[in-house]
Motif scaffolding. Structure first.
Motif, PDB file in Angstrom:
ATOM      1  N   LYS A 426       0.828  -1.206   0.000  1.00  0.00           N
ATOM      2  CA  LYS A 426       0.000   0.000   0.000  1.00  0.00           C
ATOM      3  C   LYS A 426       0.867   1.262   0.000  1.00  0.00           C
ATOM      4  CE  LYS A 426      -4.047  -1.958   2.363  1.00  0.00           C
ATOM      5  NZ  LYS A 426      -4.910  -1.873   3.568  1.00  0.00           N
ATOM      6  N   VAL A 427       2.021   1.219   0.666  1.00  0.00           N
ATOM      7  CA  VAL A 427       2.935   2.373   0.645  1.00  0.00           C
ATOM      8  C   VAL A 427       3.456   2.592  -0.775  1.00  0.00           C
ATOM      9  CG1 VAL A 427       5.119   3.295   1.491  1.00  0.00           C
ATOM     10  CG2 VAL A 427       3.589   2.111   3.068  1.00  0.00           C
ATOM     11  N   VAL A 428       3.790   1.502  -1.472  1.00  0.00           N
ATOM     12  CA  VAL A 428       4.233   1.625  -2.865  1.00  0.00           C
ATOM     13  C   VAL A 428       3.125   2.241  -3.709  1.00  0.00           C
ATOM     14  CG1 VAL A 428       5.058   0.376  -4.888  1.00  0.00           C
ATOM     15  CG2 VAL A 428       5.780  -0.347  -2.616  1.00  0.00           C
ATOM     16  N   MET A 429       1.888   1.796  -3.481  1.00  0.00           N
ATOM     17  CA  MET A 429       0.753   2.361  -4.204  1.00  0.00           C
ATOM     18  C   MET A 429       0.560   3.832  -3.846  1.00  0.00           C
ATOM     19  SD  MET A 429      -1.923   1.585  -6.281  1.00  0.00           S
ATOM     20  CE  MET A 429      -2.563  -0.069  -6.071  1.00  0.00           C
ATOM     21  N   ALA A 430       0.752   4.167  -2.579  1.00  0.00           N
ATOM     22  CA  ALA A 430       0.603   5.560  -2.151  1.00  0.00           C
ATOM     23  C   ALA A 430       1.569   6.468  -2.894  1.00  0.00           C
ATOM     24  CB  ALA A 430       0.824   5.658  -0.639  1.00  0.00           C
ATOM     25  N   ARG A 431       2.831   6.026  -3.036  1.00  0.00           N
ATOM     26  CA  ARG A 431       3.807   6.839  -3.757  1.00  0.00           C
ATOM     27  C   ARG A 431       3.391   7.032  -5.215  1.00  0.00           C
ATOM     28  NH1 ARG A 431       8.423   4.053  -3.053  1.00  0.00           N
ATOM     29  NH2 ARG A 431       8.235   3.000  -5.046  1.00  0.00           N
ATOM     30  N   ALA A 432       2.836   5.957  -5.829  1.00  0.00           N
ATOM     31  CA  ALA A 432       2.394   6.074  -7.214  1.00  0.00           C
ATOM     32  C   ALA A 432       1.244   7.071  -7.349  1.00  0.00           C
ATOM     33  CB  ALA A 432       1.964   4.700  -7.736  1.00  0.00           C
ATOM     34  N   LEU A 433       0.418   7.162  -6.317  1.00  0.00           N
ATOM     35  CA  LEU A 433      -0.735   8.071  -6.366  1.00  0.00           C
ATOM     36  C   LEU A 433      -0.390   9.491  -5.927  1.00  0.00           C
ATOM     37  CD1 LEU A 433      -3.464   5.721  -4.858  1.00  0.00           C
ATOM     38  CD2 LEU A 433      -3.202   6.395  -7.248  1.00  0.00           C
ATOM     39  N   ALA A 434       0.762   9.670  -5.261  1.00  0.00           N
ATOM     40  CA  ALA A 434       1.109  10.979  -4.703  1.00  0.00           C
ATOM     41  C   ALA A 434       1.206  12.052  -5.771  1.00  0.00           C
ATOM     42  CB  ALA A 434       2.425  10.889  -3.935  1.00  0.00           C
ATOM     43  N   ASN A 435       1.556  11.633  -6.998  1.00  0.00           N
ATOM     44  CA  ASN A 435       1.766  12.586  -8.085  1.00  0.00           C
ATOM     45  C   ASN A 435       0.492  12.881  -8.863  1.00  0.00           C
ATOM     46  OD1 ASN A 435       3.672  14.236  -9.372  1.00  0.00           O
ATOM     47  ND2 ASN A 435       3.857  12.814 -11.095  1.00  0.00           N
ATOM     48  N   ASP A 436      -0.667  12.430  -8.343  1.00  0.00           N
ATOM     49  CA  ASP A 436      -1.954  12.588  -9.047  1.00  0.00           C
ATOM     50  C   ASP A 436      -1.823  12.178 -10.514  1.00  0.00           C
ATOM     51  OD1 ASP A 436      -3.142  13.678  -6.714  1.00  0.00           O
ATOM     52  OD2 ASP A 436      -2.317  15.642  -7.204  1.00  0.00           O
ATOM     53  N   PRO A 437      -1.477  10.923 -10.769  1.00  0.00           N
ATOM     54  CA  PRO A 437      -1.127  10.500 -12.136  1.00  0.00           C
ATOM     55  C   PRO A 437      -2.309  10.482 -13.082  1.00  0.00           C
ATOM     56  CG  PRO A 437      -1.296   8.601 -10.689  1.00  0.00           C
ATOM     57  CD  PRO A 437      -1.419   9.809  -9.802  1.00  0.00           C
ATOM     58  N   GLY A 438      -2.001  10.760 -14.338  1.00  0.00           N
ATOM     59  CA  GLY A 438      -2.985  10.573 -15.402  1.00  0.00           C
ATOM     60  C   GLY A 438      -2.926   9.166 -15.965  1.00  0.00           C
ATOM     61  N   LEU A 439      -1.812   8.455 -15.664  1.00  0.00           N
ATOM     62  CA  LEU A 439      -1.645   7.075 -16.103  1.00  0.00           C
ATOM     63  C   LEU A 439      -0.985   6.290 -14.972  1.00  0.00           C
ATOM     64  CD1 LEU A 439      -1.623   4.865 -18.376  1.00  0.00           C
ATOM     65  CD2 LEU A 439       0.732   5.611 -18.839  1.00  0.00           C
ATOM     66  N   MET A 440      -1.635   5.222 -14.547  1.00  0.00           N
ATOM     67  CA  MET A 440      -1.058   4.322 -13.554  1.00  0.00           C
ATOM     68  C   MET A 440      -0.530   3.083 -14.277  1.00  0.00           C
ATOM     69  SD  MET A 440      -1.098   4.946 -10.178  1.00  0.00           S
ATOM     70  CE  MET A 440      -1.506   3.458  -9.283  1.00  0.00           C
ATOM     71  N   VAL A 441       0.711   2.705 -13.965  1.00  0.00           N
ATOM     72  CA  VAL A 441       1.312   1.494 -14.519  1.00  0.00           C
ATOM     73  C   VAL A 441       1.690   0.598 -13.349  1.00  0.00           C
ATOM     74  CG1 VAL A 441       3.174   0.544 -15.915  1.00  0.00           C
ATOM     75  CG2 VAL A 441       2.182   2.759 -16.511  1.00  0.00           C
ATOM     76  N   LEU A 442       1.141  -0.608 -13.320  1.00  0.00           N
ATOM     77  CA  LEU A 442       1.359  -1.510 -12.198  1.00  0.00           C
ATOM     78  C   LEU A 442       1.821  -2.874 -12.715  1.00  0.00           C
ATOM     79  CD1 LEU A 442      -1.828  -0.156 -11.907  1.00  0.00           C
ATOM     80  CD2 LEU A 442      -1.228  -0.603  -9.527  1.00  0.00           C
ATOM     81  N   ILE A 443       2.870  -3.431 -12.098  1.00  0.00           N
ATOM     82  CA  ILE A 443       3.360  -4.756 -12.467  1.00  0.00           C
ATOM     83  C   ILE A 443       3.082  -5.698 -11.294  1.00  0.00           C
ATOM     84  CG2 ILE A 443       5.333  -6.115 -13.237  1.00  0.00           C
ATOM     85  CD1 ILE A 443       6.645  -3.589 -14.240  1.00  0.00           C
ATOM     86  N   THR A 444       2.303  -6.745 -11.559  1.00  0.00           N
ATOM     87  CA  THR A 444       1.868  -7.714 -10.532  1.00  0.00           C
ATOM     88  C   THR A 444       1.600  -7.020  -9.198  1.00  0.00           C
ATOM     89  OG1 THR A 444       4.188  -8.288 -10.068  1.00  0.00           O
ATOM     90  CG2 THR A 444       2.992  -9.707 -11.590  1.00  0.00           C
ATOM     91  N   PRO A 445       0.608  -6.126  -9.159  1.00  0.00           N
ATOM     92  CA  PRO A 445       0.422  -5.267  -7.976  1.00  0.00           C
ATOM     93  C   PRO A 445      -0.015  -5.994  -6.719  1.00  0.00           C
ATOM     94  CG  PRO A 445      -1.422  -5.035  -9.491  1.00  0.00           C
ATOM     95  CD  PRO A 445      -0.395  -5.858 -10.206  1.00  0.00           C
ATOM     96  N   THR A 446      -0.514  -7.240  -6.834  1.00  0.00           N
ATOM     97  CA  THR A 446      -0.976  -7.940  -5.636  1.00  0.00           C
ATOM     98  C   THR A 446      -0.083  -9.119  -5.275  1.00  0.00           C
ATOM     99  OG1 THR A 446      -2.464  -9.423  -6.864  1.00  0.00           O
ATOM    100  CG2 THR A 446      -3.353  -7.299  -6.171  1.00  0.00           C
ATOM    101  N   ALA A 447       1.139  -9.176  -5.834  1.00  0.00           N
ATOM    102  CA  ALA A 447       2.046 -10.302  -5.535  1.00  0.00           C
ATOM    103  C   ALA A 447       2.427 -10.301  -4.060  1.00  0.00           C
ATOM    104  CB  ALA A 447       3.299 -10.204  -6.397  1.00  0.00           C
TER     105      ALA A 447
END
Length: 519
Positions: A426-447
């Motif tokens: 969730k912390v990794v996801m939080a960092r990805a969302l911190a920039n208010d992205p227009g495109l999210m790219v996730l690799i095996t996000p639930t591993a």
């Protein structure tokens, strides 16, 4: 404590199948373990019979890792009893005695890459003449061990050249060379593709036939049904049930892990991106030799697109190219209308990419840093002027992210290394969302996360898409791909199929493996 919830419908046996289990290879009963005010295990128990492959499952924080540390002698229980083959466990300080009883092959390899395979097998116990290592004897002994346990690896090969699959086999052979016949496998398939998983399962069955017993820890419940005879469930630091896998439906197993009947993911109607919606991602004839070739694809705002394929398909490399981690040799990448520079992470961030990498341990987190520092790494300009960080501003942003992602912690200053796997992700996801992205790219996000964390993370991905961002999920996990509006399938670096939502498992898996779907 052994009663199963509900009335499971029996299914055909799928594991190695011991109808009459042998004596207990390992047994822990009435185990209590507390860390300060935190109860890690409360009257927990597990019995693994000789020759079984026994699954231990449960949500993050259920007590699995603590039980493994007790079963391997890394720490003592506050109270309770541990036995191997009916005999009491060795003293905690007698490490050699523990190695003769049990070994754990962890998700993160303990192989030392700078050494050869033989040196790893006999680390700190090399045959010597005086102070000198007897190299010929070392290699001969290593070859004998590898041959005995069916590991096809050159003992003189540098361990750094081994892939993840062969490193695991070497670790298992090393454990068996000490005399242990009880092996704990901790998330062994987390970084393997489908073909490698099948080979691993084949080796497990072969070793079972030679009298080796396995405790199998995995968040992938399908694997429990494929390889395990018996399953034990921990929940909230307690033993919930132990049952033959063949007697448990998947619904009952998930219910036991979560404590409620709402654990199964239900498909929801989510507004689809309109055909005229602006593009969040536009790939044109993208090439990277040895990874992928001539990839052209688009993702609209509000759309979730899956990238499916085996480990060598090129899907992860393609996702990393979009995030600026790899430099394509040809073609172009445009994010939210901005053409990014090849191999430039900063340009990708500036264009609006939020990225969740494949391996949170090596690529996603700085373990000694706090939640706040990790979550705000991508937004230094928002933390203060001229490169200086305003602590109160950083903390305020971190608190919002912690609340948004429901991260269980003592606060923004807690080191991420103290968190469970699901909360780390969730912390990794939080960092990805911190920039208010227009495109999210996730690799095996639930591993490597538990069932409930997986549900939460996938819900959050849908939330991001509903807010207008485009999403790319590169994964071979079918649960990750089920939320996608369509799935682009890659095989050996090429796009071979595109499937709309509602695909059949067999058709998608066949395409991922380069096979024509069944009629």
């Amino acid at each position: 404590m052994n009663d199963r919830p509900g009335s499971p419908t029996p299914t055909a046996p799928t594991g190695g199948g011991r109808t009459h289990p042998g004596p207990a290879a390992a047994r822990a009963v009435h185990v209590f373990k507390r860390y300060g005010s935190t109860v890690a295990l409360h009257d927990a128990a597990i019995t693994v019979h000789t020759g079984q492959t026994h699954a231990l499952v449960g949500r993050n924080g259920a007590g699995k890792s603590t039980m493994v540390s007790i079963l391997t002698g890394l720490q003592a229980p506050d109270s309770g009893e541990v036995t191997f083959g009916g005999a009491p466990a060795p003293r905690l300080t007698d490490r050699d005695a523990w190695r003769r009883q049990v070994a754990c092959v962890y998700q993160r390899s303990t192989i030392i890459p700078e050494l050869t395979v033989a040196e790893n097998l006999f680390l700190n116990r090399q045959p010597r003449r005086g102070r000198l290592v007897r190299w010929s004897t070392l290699y001969a002994e290593a070859e004998r061990v590898l041959r005995t346990w069916g590991v096809d690896v050159d003992p003189r090969q540098a361990a750094a050249d081994l892939d993840i699959e062969r490193r695991q086999f070497v670790e298992i052979a090393r454990a068996l060379s000490f005399g242990a016949r009880f092996i704990i496998l901790d998330e062994p398939t987390a970084q393997l593709d489908g073909a490698a998983i099948e080979r691993l399962f084949g080796r497990i069955r072969d070793l079972q036939a030679q009298g080796v017993t396995f405790l199998f820890i995995s968040h992938h419940l399908q694997e429990v049904y494929e390889i395990c005879d018996t399953v034990t469930v921990f929940r909230d630091a307690r033993h919930v049930l132990t049952a033959p896998v063949a007697d448990l439906t998947r619904t009952d197993l998930v219910e036991a892990m979560t404590g409620d009947a709402a654990a199964q993911r239900l498909a929801r109607d989510r507004p689809k991106a309109a055909a005229g919606t602006d593009l969040a991602l536009d790939l044109r004839e993208l090439n990277l030799p040895g990874a992928y070739e001539n990839v052209t694809a688009q993702v609209r705002r509000g759309e979730i697109v899956g990238l499916a394929g085996a480990a060598a398909s090129g899907k992860s490399e393609l996702a990393e190219t979009v995030a600026g981690l790899r430099r394509a040799t040809g073609g172009s990448v445009a994010v939210c209308g901005v053409t990014t520079r090849p191999g430039d992470v900063g340009a990708a961030l500036a264009a609006g990419v939020g990225f969740v990498p494949q391996d949170r341990h090596h690529e996603g987190l700085v373990g000694d840093m706090s939640i706040a520092d990790n979550a705000t790494l991508t937004i230094p300009r928002r933390l203060g002027p001229a490169g200086f960080i305003n602590p109160s501003r950083r903390t305020a942003i971190a608190r919002r992210l912690i609340d948004n992602l429901a991260i269980k912690s003592s606060g923004p200053e807690q080191p991420v290394s103290d968190l469970s796997g699901g909360n780390q992700q969730k912390v990794v996801m939080a960092r990805a969302l911190a920039n208010d992205p227009g495109l999210m790219v996730l690799i095996t996000p639930t591993a490597g996360v538990d069932v409930r964390s997986k549900e939460f993370l996938l819900d959050k991905v849908e939330e991001v898409a509903a807010a207008g961002a485009g999403v790319v999920i590169a994964s071979d996990e079918l649960d990750d791909l089920r939320i996608c509006d369509r799935v682009v399938v890659m095989f050996q670096g090429r796009v071979v199929a595109e499937m709309p939502s509602g695909w059949q498992d067999r058709d998608l898996v066949a395409a991922m493996e380069g096979l024509a779907p069944d009629a």
